[in-house]
Design an enzyme around this catalytic site. Structure first.
Site, PDB file in Angstrom:
ATOM      1  N   SER A 169       6.343   5.300   8.546  1.00  0.00           N
ATOM      2  CA  SER A 169       5.372   4.648   7.660  1.00  0.00           C
ATOM      3  C   SER A 169       4.438   3.690   8.382  1.00  0.00           C
ATOM      4  CB  SER A 169       6.101   3.883   6.546  1.00  0.00           C
ATOM      5  OG  SER A 169       6.959   2.888   7.089  1.00  0.00           O
ATOM      6  N   ASP A 180       3.791  -5.635   1.845  1.00  0.00           N
ATOM      7  CA  ASP A 180       4.929  -5.334   0.988  1.00  0.00           C
ATOM      8  C   ASP A 180       6.201  -5.694   1.764  1.00  0.00           C
ATOM      9  OD1 ASP A 180       5.789  -3.197   2.590  1.00  0.00           O
ATOM     10  OD2 ASP A 180       5.144  -1.633   1.219  1.00  0.00           O
ATOM     11  N   HIS A 213       6.145  -3.795   5.320  1.00  0.00           N
ATOM     12  CA  HIS A 213       4.952  -3.416   6.075  1.00  0.00           C
ATOM     13  C   HIS A 213       3.964  -4.575   6.197  1.00  0.00           C
ATOM     14  CE1 HIS A 213       6.586   0.307   4.230  1.00  0.00           C
ATOM     15  NE2 HIS A 213       6.405   0.766   5.450  1.00  0.00           N
TER      16      HIS A 213
END
Length: 365
Positions: free
Chosen positions: A40, A318, A321
């Protein structure tokens, strides 16, 4: 007049051929291509196109709010590290491989949120590293068909290959193995993928080490008393030490193999401990997420969730991240940082084809 008509017809034919090929028409003057693998940290939206859980997607508000006109699938309020690297290399944003009808003239991004080096890591929910390698092989075949063997080999050898992988492998139980055995298995799988790319012509690799995530908002929210997860950080330290040695071995074993290793882990820890030094007001809590430290992973995934007023003030967008500003800072360090952060070369040296120049710390220049 007839000659002019034939020349015009030839130009039109060339233009049509360029438009009809997903890889476009490569110019001998264009910048080196960029291929991206991982999780990610680097995913530009590949998971938009697979059947997975909402926790492995980011194609909804407020993701992307700081830069893009609509959510793209990036786990950020805006751009991520590969987007900035492409900019510094004079390339367009490198497209997600799984997004239909994309142009892969300048490379492709295979990264998938949740991906690991181990097949078992989030199996069925993410595109694992081995599958990413297979997709790359399919694209290599396409280059050869459309460009011919010589031009495709040149494209692949001049290209730079970015990696962000390993973090998801250490969030699962590693028993019945010892920590050292488990780390060796993870690194073995990563090595096989790197060698697979090398066998297809890749020579220049840019890798980030695995961040120590034990004190991140999303990890603390899961811990009794919201404490840090020390076990996952122990594994990560072992991984980073062993992977650094493995890269040194590959440099000796594989002719022409060069790499830039960015210490992403330390860069993140510095910003968590001293956010104001790097332009942030908050280094431990997430902008988007509820509960202690904003650590509940519900950003945009439920009707009511916590969201800060200014995402640029929070290092974490978040619970897992960083925000766009942090990604820009990391990309700058990866691109032209000295050997305190990027070793033994930086990405700029790889793109410029000058891997013979090693970088010393600024105070030693």
């Amino acid at each position: 007049m007839a000659v002019a008509s034939r020349k015009l017809g030839a130009l039109v034919l060339v233009a049509v051929l360029c438009l009809s090929l997903p890889t476009g028409c490569l110019s001998s003057q264009q910048a080196a291509a960029l291929f991206i693998f991982g999780d990610s940290v680097f995913d530009p939206g590949n998971n938009n196109h697979i059947n997975t859980h909402v926790n492995f997607k980011a194609n909804f508000w407020p993701y992307g709010q700081s830069y893009f006109s609509s959510p793209t699938g990036r786990f950020s309020d805006g751009r991520i590290i590969p987007d900035f690297i492409a900019e510094y290399a004079s390339l367009p944003i490198i497209p997600a491989y799984l997004e239909p009808n994309n142009d892969f003239t300048h490379g492709a991004n295979f990264a998938s949120a949740g991906a690991g080096a181990l097949i078992a890591s989030h199996a069925g929910l993410a595109v694992g590293l081995q599958t990413q390698l297979r997709y790359f092989g399919d694209l290599v075949d396409h280059y050869r068909q459309n460009l011919g063997d010589i031009k495709s080999r040149q494209l692949l050898s001049d290209a730079v290959y970015l990696f962000s992988c390993g973090g998801n492998d250490y969030q699962s139980p590693y028993y019945p193995y010892t920590q050292e055995q488990y780390v060796d298995i993870v690194i073995g799988n990563m090595t096989n993928v790197i060698k697979g790319i090398y066998e297809k012509g890749g020579r220049k690799f840019g890798v980030v080490n695995v961040p120590l995530i034990g004190c991140w908002p999303g990890m603390r929210a899961k811990q009794p008393g919201n404490t840090c997860n020390t076990e996952v950080d122990e594994l990560t330290r072992l991984h980073n030490q062993a992977f650094a040695k493995r890269l040194e071995q590959l440099e000796k074993q594989l002719e022409g193999f060069v790499y830039a290793k960015f210490d992403l882990s330390t860069a993140i820890l510095n910003r968590m401990k001293n956010p104001s030094k790097y332009g942030f007001k908050e280094g431990e809590s997430a902008c988007c997420g509820s509960g202690p430290f904003g650590g509940n992973y519900d950003c945009g995934r439920i009707k009511e969730f916590g969201l800060c007023d200014n995402a640029t003030e929070y290092f974490f967008f978040d619970p897992f991240h960083p925000n766009e500003l942090a990604s820009r800072q990391f990309a700058e360090m990866f691109w032209d940082g000295d050997s305190m952060v990027t070793q033994p070369y930086n990405l700029k040296a790889l793109f410029e084809g000058k891997p013979s120049t090693k970088y010393l710390p600024n105070d030693e220049l």
